[in-house]
Design a protein around this motif. Structure first.
Motif, PDB file in Angstrom:
ATOM      1  N   ASP A 101       0.884  -1.307   0.027  1.00 27.51           N
ATOM      2  CA  ASP A 101       0.038   0.032   0.098  1.00 27.51           C
ATOM      3  C   ASP A 101       0.750   1.277   0.059  1.00 27.51           C
ATOM      4  OD1 ASP A 101      -2.262  -1.518   0.013  1.00 27.51           O
ATOM      5  OD2 ASP A 101      -2.541  -1.513   2.220  1.00 27.51           O
ATOM      6  N   THR A 102       0.198   2.372  -0.337  1.00 25.35           N
ATOM      7  CA  THR A 102       0.867   3.518  -0.195  1.00 25.35           C
ATOM      8  C   THR A 102       1.098   3.662   1.156  1.00 25.35           C
ATOM      9  OG1 THR A 102      -0.509   4.593  -2.222  1.00 25.35           O
ATOM     10  CG2 THR A 102       0.654   6.099  -0.626  1.00 25.35           C
ATOM     11  N   THR A 103       2.470   4.294   1.309  1.00 32.47           N
ATOM     12  CA  THR A 103       3.000   4.656   2.771  1.00 32.47           C
ATOM     13  C   THR A 103       1.851   5.539   3.623  1.00 32.47           C
ATOM     14  OG1 THR A 103       5.088   5.179   1.967  1.00 32.47           O
ATOM     15  CG2 THR A 103       4.876   5.642   4.249  1.00 32.47           C
ATOM     16  N   ASN A 104       1.568   4.786   4.675  1.00 33.34           N
ATOM     17  CA  ASN A 104       0.800   5.284   5.711  1.00 33.34           C
ATOM     18  C   ASN A 104       1.233   5.238   7.246  1.00 33.34           C
ATOM     19  OD1 ASN A 104       0.091   2.787   6.551  1.00 33.34           O
ATOM     20  ND2 ASN A 104      -1.191   2.442   4.790  1.00 33.34           N
ATOM     21  N   LYS A 105       0.380   5.818   8.126  1.00 38.76           N
ATOM     22  CA  LYS A 105       0.987   5.634   9.553  1.00 38.76           C
ATOM     23  C   LYS A 105       1.184   4.441  10.028  1.00 38.76           C
ATOM     24  CE  LYS A 105      -0.128   7.708  14.092  1.00 38.76           C
ATOM     25  NZ  LYS A 105      -1.044   8.317  14.968  1.00 38.76           N
ATOM     26  N   LYS A 106       0.639   3.478   9.654  1.00 39.34           N
ATOM     27  CA  LYS A 106       0.650   1.975  10.193  1.00 39.34           C
ATOM     28  C   LYS A 106       2.165   1.456   9.486  1.00 39.34           C
ATOM     29  CE  LYS A 106      -1.055  -2.613   9.722  1.00 39.34           C
ATOM     30  NZ  LYS A 106      -2.187  -3.567   9.205  1.00 39.34           N
ATOM     31  N   ILE A 107       2.233   1.635   8.330  1.00 35.67           N
ATOM     32  CA  ILE A 107       3.449   1.130   7.696  1.00 35.67           C
ATOM     33  C   ILE A 107       4.749   1.756   8.430  1.00 35.67           C
ATOM     34  CG2 ILE A 107       4.707   1.449   5.538  1.00 35.67           C
ATOM     35  CD1 ILE A 107       2.213   0.847   4.110  1.00 35.67           C
ATOM     36  N   LEU A 108       4.482   3.242   8.407  1.00 35.58           N
ATOM     37  CA  LEU A 108       5.845   3.838   8.853  1.00 35.58           C
ATOM     38  C   LEU A 108       6.153   3.445  10.333  1.00 35.58           C
ATOM     39  CD1 LEU A 108       8.062   6.135   8.594  1.00 35.58           C
ATOM     40  CD2 LEU A 108       6.295   7.625   9.057  1.00 35.58           C
ATOM     41  N   THR A 109       4.811   3.254  11.343  1.00 34.68           N
ATOM     42  CA  THR A 109       5.294   2.913  12.637  1.00 34.68           C
ATOM     43  C   THR A 109       5.876   1.602  12.721  1.00 34.68           C
ATOM     44  OG1 THR A 109       3.340   4.321  13.390  1.00 34.68           O
ATOM     45  CG2 THR A 109       3.960   2.704  15.006  1.00 34.68           C
ATOM     46  N   ASN A 110       5.215   0.637  11.934  1.00 34.24           N
ATOM     47  CA  ASN A 110       5.945  -0.727  11.926  1.00 34.24           C
ATOM     48  C   ASN A 110       7.051  -0.778  11.611  1.00 34.24           C
ATOM     49  OD1 ASN A 110       3.533  -2.012  12.699  1.00 34.24           O
ATOM     50  ND2 ASN A 110       2.912  -2.207  10.785  1.00 34.24           N
ATOM     51  N   GLY A 111       7.785  -0.045  10.364  1.00 35.43           N
ATOM     52  CA  GLY A 111       9.085   0.042  10.056  1.00 35.43           C
ATOM     53  C   GLY A 111       9.880   0.812  10.913  1.00 35.43           C
ATOM     54  N   SER A 112       9.361   1.941  11.470  1.00 37.33           N
ATOM     55  CA  SER A 112      10.237   2.565  12.525  1.00 37.33           C
ATOM     56  C   SER A 112      10.446   1.781  13.867  1.00 37.33           C
ATOM     57  CB  SER A 112       9.496   3.729  12.909  1.00 37.33           C
ATOM     58  OG  SER A 112       9.385   4.675  12.174  1.00 37.33           O
ATOM     59  N   ASN A 113       9.547   0.818  14.106  1.00 41.14           N
ATOM     60  CA  ASN A 113       9.615  -0.065  15.367  1.00 41.14           C
ATOM     61  C   ASN A 113      10.739  -1.117  15.111  1.00 41.14           C
ATOM     62  OD1 ASN A 113       8.034   1.747  16.892  1.00 41.14           O
ATOM     63  ND2 ASN A 113       6.049   0.288  16.326  1.00 41.14           N
ATOM     64  N   THR A 114      11.021  -1.478  13.916  1.00 36.31           N
ATOM     65  CA  THR A 114      11.668  -2.542  13.495  1.00 36.31           C
ATOM     66  C   THR A 114      12.927  -2.562  13.183  1.00 36.31           C
ATOM     67  OG1 THR A 114       9.649  -3.787  12.691  1.00 36.31           O
ATOM     68  CG2 THR A 114      11.682  -4.677  11.863  1.00 36.31           C
ATOM     69  N   CYS A 115      13.041  -1.187  12.348  1.00 34.77           N
ATOM     70  CA  CYS A 115      14.460  -0.639  11.868  1.00 34.77           C
ATOM     71  C   CYS A 115      15.454  -0.242  12.953  1.00 34.77           C
ATOM     72  CB  CYS A 115      14.257   0.225  10.633  1.00 34.77           C
ATOM     73  SG  CYS A 115      15.467   0.687   9.933  1.00 34.77           S
ATOM     74  N   VAL A 116      16.572   0.025  12.526  1.00 35.11           N
ATOM     75  CA  VAL A 116      17.423   0.632  13.515  1.00 35.11           C
ATOM     76  C   VAL A 116      17.056   2.384  13.603  1.00 35.11           C
ATOM     77  CG1 VAL A 116      19.366  -0.871  13.313  1.00 35.11           C
ATOM     78  CG2 VAL A 116      19.184   0.716  11.959  1.00 35.11           C
ATOM     79  N   SER A 117      17.018   2.778  14.708  1.00 34.16           N
ATOM     80  CA  SER A 117      16.699   4.198  14.925  1.00 34.16           C
ATOM     81  C   SER A 117      17.749   5.181  14.165  1.00 34.16           C
ATOM     82  CB  SER A 117      16.784   4.571  16.321  1.00 34.16           C
ATOM     83  OG  SER A 117      18.183   4.437  17.017  1.00 34.16           O
ATOM     84  N   GLU A 118      18.893   4.857  13.873  1.00 32.07           N
ATOM     85  CA  GLU A 118      19.826   5.696  13.362  1.00 32.07           C
ATOM     86  C   GLU A 118      19.410   5.999  11.853  1.00 32.07           C
ATOM     87  OE1 GLU A 118      20.774   3.198  14.965  1.00 32.07           O
ATOM     88  OE2 GLU A 118      21.843   3.910  16.688  1.00 32.07           O
ATOM     89  N   ALA A 119      18.436   4.966  11.157  1.00 37.14           N
ATOM     90  CA  ALA A 119      18.581   4.869   9.637  1.00 37.14           C
ATOM     91  C   ALA A 119      17.414   6.355   9.442  1.00 37.14           C
ATOM     92  CB  ALA A 119      17.454   3.747   9.474  1.00 37.14           C
ATOM     93  N   CYS A 120      17.292   6.517   7.956  1.00 37.32           N
ATOM     94  CA  CYS A 120      16.614   7.812   7.622  1.00 37.32           C
ATOM     95  C   CYS A 120      15.035   7.274   7.564  1.00 37.32           C
ATOM     96  CB  CYS A 120      17.225   8.332   6.378  1.00 37.32           C
ATOM     97  SG  CYS A 120      17.162   7.111   5.138  1.00 37.32           S
ATOM     98  N   ILE A 121      14.261   8.118   7.418  1.00 35.16           N
ATOM     99  CA  ILE A 121      12.913   8.043   7.023  1.00 35.16           C
ATOM    100  C   ILE A 121      12.431   7.181   6.041  1.00 35.16           C
ATOM    101  CG2 ILE A 121      12.194  10.038   6.269  1.00 35.16           C
ATOM    102  CD1 ILE A 121       9.562   9.979   7.941  1.00 35.16           C
ATOM    103  N   PRO A 122      13.075   7.196   4.898  1.00 34.41           N
ATOM    104  CA  PRO A 122      12.781   6.406   3.710  1.00 34.41           C
ATOM    105  C   PRO A 122      13.038   4.960   4.040  1.00 34.41           C
ATOM    106  CG  PRO A 122      13.656   8.519   2.965  1.00 34.41           C
ATOM    107  CD  PRO A 122      13.991   8.246   4.400  1.00 34.41           C
ATOM    108  N   ILE A 123      14.163   4.770   4.680  1.00 32.72           N
ATOM    109  CA  ILE A 123      14.713   3.205   5.077  1.00 32.72           C
ATOM    110  C   ILE A 123      13.593   2.775   5.956  1.00 32.72           C
ATOM    111  CG2 ILE A 123      16.224   1.767   6.065  1.00 32.72           C
ATOM    112  CD1 ILE A 123      17.380   2.692   3.332  1.00 32.72           C
ATOM    113  N   LYS A 124      13.238   3.539   7.038  1.00 30.10           N
ATOM    114  CA  LYS A 124      12.121   2.898   7.895  1.00 30.10           C
ATOM    115  C   LYS A 124      10.796   2.781   7.269  1.00 30.10           C
ATOM    116  CE  LYS A 124      14.274   5.316  11.825  1.00 30.10           C
ATOM    117  NZ  LYS A 124      14.213   6.473  12.630  1.00 30.10           N
ATOM    118  N   ALA A 125      10.565   3.371   6.473  1.00 32.06           N
ATOM    119  CA  ALA A 125       9.191   3.286   5.590  1.00 32.06           C
ATOM    120  C   ALA A 125       9.487   1.903   5.036  1.00 32.06           C
ATOM    121  CB  ALA A 125       8.796   4.356   4.771  1.00 32.06           C
ATOM    122  N   TYR A 126      10.556   1.885   4.191  1.00 33.88           N
ATOM    123  CA  TYR A 126      10.790   0.815   3.427  1.00 33.88           C
ATOM    124  C   TYR A 126      10.689  -0.650   4.273  1.00 33.88           C
ATOM    125  CZ  TYR A 126      12.866  -2.194  -0.252  1.00 33.88           C
ATOM    126  OH  TYR A 126      13.043  -3.277  -1.072  1.00 33.88           O
TER     127      TYR A 126
END
Length: 326
Positions: A34-59
């Protein structure tokens, strides 16, 4: 029919037509997250390392969105998309980052995209990818050629009709250029619908994808040393094209917090714009904590300044210098 999932992040925004057409030509069912949304970004941010940039977290979030829905996830390893230049290290390593952090992944198609030495390597990447779905090399070749033609046609449609950039812009319309990576410029959730907001202000939007890459590359020859990153060439050379066009009312640099490439490239771009033009310039920094209210306030102030300069016939400094001594 095999199901191939494509995360709708990073270089998807640049190569989606190529990838989707290629897989469909090989009789695969293509499933895009799906197009990036709050759920996708939150799930990505919670799983990815905190130092990564926002496009990586969204990915990361986009990859997680595809789990359980597909047989394969297409996550190419981007090393280089231009001769003698490289891609951001985080984008290069995102496949391994996902493997080490996300559980229960399906099979990954981890094709390396490396055009540093020769553009012919794109065929080797297509062959490696296609063999996940079929052993028929002729079919892979035909699917790739068709997909490449489709991709090139769509890229040509992005550019202005006339050879001289800017000649098709409406003379009485505000024109704002956005300098940024495709995955920040075209992800409407991450950039809070920047282009749509600019359109509401009556502005036409110009992006780096609308400019001639070969002209940008040639423009960068003025530098003592060429850029290590492909994006540097596109951004710096693109800025020179924008300046020379004489048709740009303002330039926005869209960057992600913590982006090492942008911290270097944007500085050079801004210095070039300040030195050789009076075009208003502003940098917008994005991260997962960005508030739309503050973003909108800065954008409105920027547009208001441009309109006042243009319509009222007086000059407001864009470089912080005093124009008059009392």
């Amino acid at each position: 029919m095999k199901r191939v999932g494509i995360p709708k992040g990073l270089y998807y925004f640049k190569y989606s037509t190529l990838w989707e057409t290629f897989f469909r030509n090989l009789d695969a069912e293509v499933i895009v997250s799906d197009t990036t949304n709050k759920k996708i970004l939150t799930n990505g941010s919670n799983t990815c390392v905190s130092e990564a940039c926002i496009p990586i977290k969204a990915y990361f979030g986009h990859v997680m969105e595809l789990i359980g829905k597909v047989d394969y996830i297409f996550m190419p390893r981007f090393t280089s998309v231009a001769k003698k230049q490289y891609i951001c290290p985080e984008v290069c390593g995102v496949t391994d980052m996902v493997r080490n952090s996300v559980k229960e992944l399906p099979k990954i198609i981890d094709t390396e995209i490396n055009l540093r030495d020769s553009p012919k390597n794109s065929w080797h990447a297509a062959l490696y990818t296609g063999e996940f779905l079929t052993g028929d090399r002729k079919k892979i070749s035909s699917a790739y050629k068709d997909a490449l033609n489709e991709y090139k046609g769509k890229r040509r449609a992005l550019k202005f009709a006339d050879t001289e950039f800017g000649s098709t812009l409406e003379k009485n319309k505000l024109t704002i250029a956005i300098i940024g990576h495709s995955y920040t410029v075209y992800d409407t959730f991450l950039n809070m619908e920047l282009s749509k907001k600019l359109n509401k202000y009556g502005a036409e939007v110009v992006t780096l994808d609308m400019l001639d890459y070969l002209v940008s590359k040639d423009s960068c020859k003025e530098l003592d040393k060429q850029f290590f990153w492909d994006y540097g060439t596109r951004a710096y050379g693109g800025a020179i094209q924008l300046i020379k066009s004489g048709r740009i009312d303002g330039i926005l640099a869209l960057t992600s917090f913590g982006c090492g490439v942008d911290s270097f490239v944007d500085e050079l771009v801004e210095n070039k714009i300040r030195k050789e033009s009076d075009i208003p310039f502003m940098k917008l920094v994005l991260d997962e904590h960005s508030a739309e209210a503050g973003f909108l306030t800065r954008l409105e102030a920027f547009i208001d300044m441009i309109v006042r300069r243009r319509d009222n016939g007086f000059y407001i400094s864009t470089s912080g210098k005093h124009l008059y001594n009392c």
